[in-house]
Design an enzyme around this catalytic site. Structure first.
Site, PDB file in Angstrom:
ATOM      1  N   SER B  57       0.840  -1.210  -0.109  1.00 52.31           N
ATOM      2  CA  SER B  57       0.038  -0.022  -0.054  1.00 52.31           C
ATOM      3  C   SER B  57       0.760   1.116  -0.096  1.00 52.31           C
ATOM      4  O   SER B  57       0.544   2.344   0.838  1.00 52.31           O
ATOM      5  CB  SER B  57      -1.103   0.029   1.115  1.00 52.31           C
ATOM      6  OG  SER B  57      -2.131   0.937   1.109  1.00 52.31           O
ATOM      7  N   ASN B  60       2.720   4.443  -5.109  1.00 51.09           N
ATOM      8  CA  ASN B  60       3.748   4.227  -6.489  1.00 51.09           C
ATOM      9  C   ASN B  60       3.474   5.536  -7.210  1.00 51.09           C
ATOM     10  O   ASN B  60       4.721   5.764  -7.840  1.00 51.09           O
ATOM     11  CB  ASN B  60       3.424   2.927  -7.137  1.00 51.09           C
ATOM     12  CG  ASN B  60       1.852   2.617  -7.010  1.00 51.09           C
ATOM     13  OD1 ASN B  60       0.862   3.282  -6.626  1.00 51.09           O
ATOM     14  ND2 ASN B  60       1.739   1.299  -7.833  1.00 51.09           N
ATOM     15  N   CYS B  61       2.464   6.260  -7.261  1.00 49.26           N
ATOM     16  CA  CYS B  61       2.398   7.350  -8.260  1.00 49.26           C
ATOM     17  C   CYS B  61       3.276   8.749  -7.565  1.00 49.26           C
ATOM     18  O   CYS B  61       3.409   9.551  -8.390  1.00 49.26           O
ATOM     19  CB  CYS B  61       1.023   7.652  -8.549  1.00 49.26           C
ATOM     20  SG  CYS B  61       0.215   6.482  -9.445  1.00 49.26           S
ATOM     21  N   THR B 287     -11.493 -14.746 -13.375  1.00 50.65           N
ATOM     22  CA  THR B 287     -11.032 -15.626 -13.981  1.00 50.65           C
ATOM     23  C   THR B 287     -11.503 -16.737 -14.765  1.00 50.65           C
ATOM     24  O   THR B 287     -12.735 -17.005 -14.304  1.00 50.65           O
ATOM     25  CB  THR B 287      -9.457 -15.979 -13.956  1.00 50.65           C
ATOM     26  OG1 THR B 287      -9.728 -17.216 -12.939  1.00 50.65           O
ATOM     27  CG2 THR B 287      -8.664 -15.130 -13.089  1.00 50.65           C
ATOM     28  N   TYR B 293      -9.993 -14.810  -8.869  1.00 52.66           N
ATOM     29  CA  TYR B 293     -10.194 -13.475  -9.333  1.00 52.66           C
ATOM     30  C   TYR B 293      -8.804 -12.515  -9.603  1.00 52.66           C
ATOM     31  O   TYR B 293      -7.848 -13.004  -9.129  1.00 52.66           O
ATOM     32  CB  TYR B 293     -10.999 -12.458  -8.288  1.00 52.66           C
ATOM     33  CG  TYR B 293     -12.266 -12.892  -8.066  1.00 52.66           C
ATOM     34  CD1 TYR B 293     -13.364 -12.484  -8.555  1.00 52.66           C
ATOM     35  CD2 TYR B 293     -12.626 -14.177  -7.167  1.00 52.66           C
ATOM     36  CE1 TYR B 293     -14.861 -12.710  -8.319  1.00 52.66           C
ATOM     37  CE2 TYR B 293     -13.667 -14.691  -7.092  1.00 52.66           C
ATOM     38  CZ  TYR B 293     -14.909 -14.075  -7.275  1.00 52.66           C
ATOM     39  OH  TYR B 293     -16.165 -14.583  -7.227  1.00 52.66           O
ATOM     40  N   ALA B 294      -8.902 -11.559 -10.493  1.00 51.84           N
ATOM     41  CA  ALA B 294      -7.690 -10.926 -10.957  1.00 51.84           C
ATOM     42  C   ALA B 294      -7.790  -9.307 -11.118  1.00 51.84           C
ATOM     43  O   ALA B 294      -9.005  -9.169 -11.902  1.00 51.84           O
ATOM     44  CB  ALA B 294      -6.874 -11.664 -12.063  1.00 51.84           C
ATOM     45  N   ASP B 297      -2.991  -3.952 -12.807  1.00 47.94           N
ATOM     46  CA  ASP B 297      -2.283  -3.910 -14.103  1.00 47.94           C
ATOM     47  C   ASP B 297      -1.863  -5.138 -14.969  1.00 47.94           C
ATOM     48  O   ASP B 297      -1.533  -5.241 -15.990  1.00 47.94           O
ATOM     49  CB  ASP B 297      -0.797  -3.292 -13.791  1.00 47.94           C
ATOM     50  CG  ASP B 297      -0.929  -1.763 -13.629  1.00 47.94           C
ATOM     51  OD1 ASP B 297      -2.022  -1.251 -13.444  1.00 47.94           O
ATOM     52  OD2 ASP B 297       0.060  -1.116 -13.064  1.00 47.94           O
ATOM     53  N   TYR B 440     -19.218  28.881 -13.665  1.00 49.70           N
ATOM     54  CA  TYR B 440     -18.569  30.173 -14.215  1.00 49.70           C
ATOM     55  C   TYR B 440     -18.534  31.250 -13.158  1.00 49.70           C
ATOM     56  O   TYR B 440     -19.322  31.808 -12.585  1.00 49.70           O
ATOM     57  CB  TYR B 440     -19.286  30.629 -15.376  1.00 49.70           C
ATOM     58  CG  TYR B 440     -18.645  31.890 -15.834  1.00 49.70           C
ATOM     59  CD1 TYR B 440     -17.315  32.407 -15.928  1.00 49.70           C
ATOM     60  CD2 TYR B 440     -19.636  32.927 -16.285  1.00 49.70           C
ATOM     61  CE1 TYR B 440     -17.071  33.544 -16.230  1.00 49.70           C
ATOM     62  CE2 TYR B 440     -19.421  34.166 -16.547  1.00 49.70           C
ATOM     63  CZ  TYR B 440     -17.919  34.625 -16.720  1.00 49.70           C
ATOM     64  OH  TYR B 440     -17.691  35.835 -17.133  1.00 49.70           O
ATOM     65  N   LYS B 448     -18.725  30.906 -21.746  1.00 49.80           N
ATOM     66  CA  LYS B 448     -18.393  29.625 -22.591  1.00 49.80           C
ATOM     67  C   LYS B 448     -17.163  28.919 -22.425  1.00 49.80           C
ATOM     68  O   LYS B 448     -15.986  29.518 -22.838  1.00 49.80           O
ATOM     69  CB  LYS B 448     -18.552  30.116 -23.959  1.00 49.80           C
ATOM     70  CG  LYS B 448     -20.070  30.655 -24.588  1.00 49.80           C
ATOM     71  CD  LYS B 448     -19.890  31.281 -25.835  1.00 49.80           C
ATOM     72  CE  LYS B 448     -21.289  31.909 -26.211  1.00 49.80           C
ATOM     73  NZ  LYS B 448     -21.160  32.822 -27.432  1.00 49.80           N
TER      74      LYS B 448
END
Lengths: 578, 578
Positions: B57, B60-61, B287, B293-294, B297, B440, B448
């Site tokens: 946990s 990583n980003c 799967t 399950y998977a 990435d 706005y 716009k």
């Protein structure tokens, strides 16, 4: 795009039709959008725009910021001139010309030149009314200059007054709505002492009370003297007299207590005025006279939540409907979509945004709904600069559709309201917000973005994974025997807690659950997330549990909101005895 | 929410079911989302998480930003520990444990303790594979340290190397994708000389070429040595050898040339690997083995544009699908929605965001589409600080649905991509973007808004009000006799124009149209807006006109993009003769 894939041109679009004469009343957002779109669709048409003010196509939403100095040059406000509009679009734009009557039978308008006083009449094939709205109420008296903040003339007057008054100038702003708050902020930025007089119990009435607490804080923090639950009764040489008996010295009064559609011209001509008080139009902006269209703040819109006529005074809608009217006149008509009323306002370092209905309105209408309060971060917490916002979501409990949202915070508030407004336009359910793929890098958002998180909470309510209770329901539930359990850490609990709550930190529940009484439980944490985990855990362990929606933060904001006028009175009392 | 409106609780949710044993392989985004959701749904379950790395946990980003110093504390990257996850969720998290085999018949996994080397086997009722992806290719040689930027261990290694190397450190980054560009920026921020080696013709391959031009500019401006159309062939004591024969000195090499799903474990167990190369799962993340399950990435997603299996490696999807797998295991299954692949990256002061398909991919698939390029402002132009962005919209020419978008700019890029991604999720047409009610006030947007404007352009293409031509179609059209008319002012024309264009300013067209030859016309302005007005005018005056989409700016970006490798070669040549 390859040539082969190009759609066939509609013949009507390729060559101008026989010359039509179109008269437009009002030359700002809606009127000018209609005029320029008309020209792009019909080079042959004669297009006359009558504007009673001295300027067309000016930046009305920028006016407060010119007063405050963020916009430095007056010229920046003037987006177009009659000359530039003639050169580019061959528009015949006549400022200082007021249309004073419509002769529907002969399709003529009577126009007064405000400089000469002379009137003449002008034929039209199609007429577009874009006269906007006017200040809802005047203020009695006249010893102190009073001005709205709606035109370039207004800001010219205001800045001249402030320059004359010098550094000791004091202003009173009447009305704590969008324009009123922008006026307050910008007058403070200019160095004035400012008093805000607001009739309602909290500033920015479209917000629910608990969401408005930070707004009041921001105003107070910046030295604004906020008078809630009061109105101005008179202006005398002594100052501004309020309904609570107090008098405030003032150099200048800004009247921003709201607007009402300017329907006089339309009503006099026998056009239908709707129940909401605006000119009634169909989905093509057409009035009950097929030659007359109407757009902008003077016109009723269809509310997206109720599908009934309503008033929404937003520049974006005025522009869009101006374009729609032009399309309809040129045979390109597509029906308007209902209005959500998305809005945003900056108040010092705070940003407040909303869309759709609020909880008060849903309750008043008896519309079944669910409420979600969250306090997400603007971007990933591990990246510096993340700021917390308060987000409230209103959800149709039968369909799970989104009925409204309110967000108060700093960075990223504008993004989240736009995402939710777009979700509403696309008919997404609240639960579906959890599945939105929003752009994530740590400086922009979170892997589970603020909007996703609100969707997850909504989904947990929908499936029954969590039951919640609102801050204003807490007292009644406790009176009925429910026990309040604060699952935050002991340190958090010590720094401030809800009176009478038991502290049982989330991570200790499994070991210490026996200490809890056998009664319905209400759990809460700081913002609601640990409370959810606690509620799930305790539910599975057999307890009857609800999670206090939005946690301590929402409860605290709600508590503060229930007594702002009291707080004000206390403050006055403090002042009196000092 | 009132109590009466509360939905009946699903019985399965209120009390924990009989004890299940769930094993999760991989403890970062997808795996940990699954684990915590499982616990919230099922207090009784035994949940074991095996993670081959030393941390679970983690952010990583955020890794590149720790290398660059924006994230100062290493601890900020570690969102949870095995200890904290036990305390809160009673998860049995075992780091440095690698699952090396699955015995599907007996529902057991074989696990190796990476510290002791010992293996044991563990039973599961349900197994979730969340092993992620691995670097696509290794680099030959070994004289220079090479590292990916995917784990906490990676950044520990990289920062240690950089500290050792001191101020003269030089880095080579292989791969100009999202991670590669973040690595480049952060190594530059750390004071290194950085070379980017990228196989493609422009950085950030998911962008279309003309949209990537500003990215190349930003890299060059910040002193990055960008080598396009090249790859690394070898690492020697002399340096990094490239496919073009050149050699670059380097202290450190970051391998960021992309990832490939880590499917070995699944494939060895006979689970189906899809055509796109990831583990094949159904809409419930299951799967071909109903107990397995998977997520994340390593798994194929359904692409929202093609409805076929694809690979999208985004943290948001991993989290969402982890939760879905937990829901499915607990009987709360709802099918996944297809993936849009929304993504964003900051490159110095530039923000680049995208969603859906790009033009290259649409053309390769032969999918009929329309293209819109605009260059809107981040907020009202009259309010200070408005910044221009480049926005590209890809539209299905049969349905008008949005197929993709790319935005490059600064402030407000993240907001607009999220709005468009939400519009796609809601099934909005491109034309409907014009009708979105976006919040706005002048510091946040425009009456716009950028997205509305793109919708208006799309609507004009849809109805045939405007025909457009793309920058890369210009040469062919002119070869066929079309005349290019630049409708900008004479001053703009003089500052830089498309070779051979005639200058006829928009406001002079009506008077000087006779000067235009009797041939198909292509008009253009700076960004496309005046071009549209000119095209409408000339069309109505009887000409055969197309508007150059995106104007001079898009054409110029396209021109630059067609020769980056040439530019690089020129630059090398310049270096050689200096």
């Amino acid at each position: 795009m390859t040539r082969e894939l190009m759609p066939e041109l509609t013949p009507a679009l390729t060559t101008a039709s026989a010359q039509k004469k179109i008269v437009i009343v009002g030359g700002v957002a809606g009127g000018m959008s209609a005029a320029t779109r008309l020209r792009r669709l019909d080079e042959a048409a004669e297009i006359i725009v009558f504007e009673r003010g001295a300027h067309v196509s000016f930046a009305n939403c920028g006016l407060p910021y010119y007063v405050g100095g963020a916009i430095e040059k007056r010229d920046s406000l003037l987006l177009q001139t009659p000359q530039s509009l003639f050169e580019r679009f061959r528009l015949d734009v006549r400022v200082k010309h007021e249309v004073i009557a419509i002769d529907r039978e002969h399709r003529r308008v009577v126009v007064r030149d405000l400089l000469t006083g002379q009137t003449h009449s002008e034929h039209y094939d199609s007429l577009i009314l874009a006269g906007g709205a006017q200040a809802r109420e005047g203020v009695a008296g006249g010893e102190i200059p009073v001005r709205t903040l709606r035109t370039v003339e207004d800001v010219d007057f205001i800045t001249a007054e402030l320059t004359d008054a010098g550094p000791s100038a004091r202003a009173v702003v009447i009305g704590g709505g969008f324009i009123g708050l922008e006026a307050v902020e910008n007058l403070v930025r200019r160095g004035l002492n400012v008093t805000l007089v607001h009739r309602g119990a909290h500033p920015l009435s479209p917000l629910d009370a608990e969401m408005a607490s930070p707004v009041l804080d921001a105003l107070t923090l910046h030295g604004v003297d906020v008078r809630l639950g009061t109105s101005v009764t008179n202006l005398t040489s002594d100052g501004v007299q309020l309904s609570d008996g107090s008098t405030i010295e003032a150099t200048l009064v800004i009247e921003a207590s709201g607007v009402t559609p300017d329907t006089g011209l339309a009503a006099d001509a026998g056009l239908t005025i709707g129940a909401a008080g605006g000119i009634a139009v169909d989905a093509f902006q057409r009035t009950n006279d097929p030659s007359i269209y109407a757009v902008g703040d003077g016109v009723e819109k269809i509310d997206a939540i109720s599908n009934t006529a309503t008033l929404v005074t937003m520049a974006g809608l005025a522009n869009r409907h101006g374009r729609s009217a032009a399309d309809a006149i040129c045979g390109l008509a597509e029906p308007s979509t209902p209005a959500l009323g998305t809005a945003i306002v900056g108040v010092f370092d705070l940003t407040i945004a909303l869309v759709g209905w609020n909880e008060r309105r849903l309750r008043a209408a008896g519309r079944p709904h669910r409420v979600v309060h969250t306090h997400p971060l603007s971007h990933a917490g591990y990246y510096p600069g993340a700021e917390q916002m308060a987000l409230k979501l209103l959800i149709d409990s039968e369909t799970d559709l989104i009925l409204g949202a309110q967000i108060v915070g700093r960075d990223g508030v504008d993004k989240r309201i736009d995402v939710i407004a777009t979700g509403m336009a696309g008919g997404l359910t609240a639960s579906a917000l959890s599945r939105l793929e929003l752009a994530y890098a740590p400086q922009f958002g979170s892997a589970k973005d603020a909007v996703n998180l609100a969707g997850y909470v909504a989904d947990n309510l929908r499936t029954g994974a969590t039951r919640s209770i609102q801050w204003h329901e807490l007292d009644a539930a406790r009176a009925n025997g429910a026990i309040l359990v604060d699952v935050r850490s002991a340190g958090e609990f010590d720094r401030g807690s809800i009176p009478g709550a038991i502290n049982l930190p989330l991570d200790e529940i499994r070991d210490r659950m026996g200490a809890l009484p056998d009664a319905p439980l209400i759990v809460h944490c700081q913002v609601g997330q640990r409370g959810h985990t606690a509620a799930r855990l305790l539910t599975q362990l057999g307890a009857d549990v609800r999670n206090l929606d939005g946690g301590f933060k929402t409860w605290e904001a709600g508590l503060l909101s229930t007594r702002p006028t009291n707080l004000m009175k206390e403050k006055e009392h403090d002042r009196a005895i000092q």
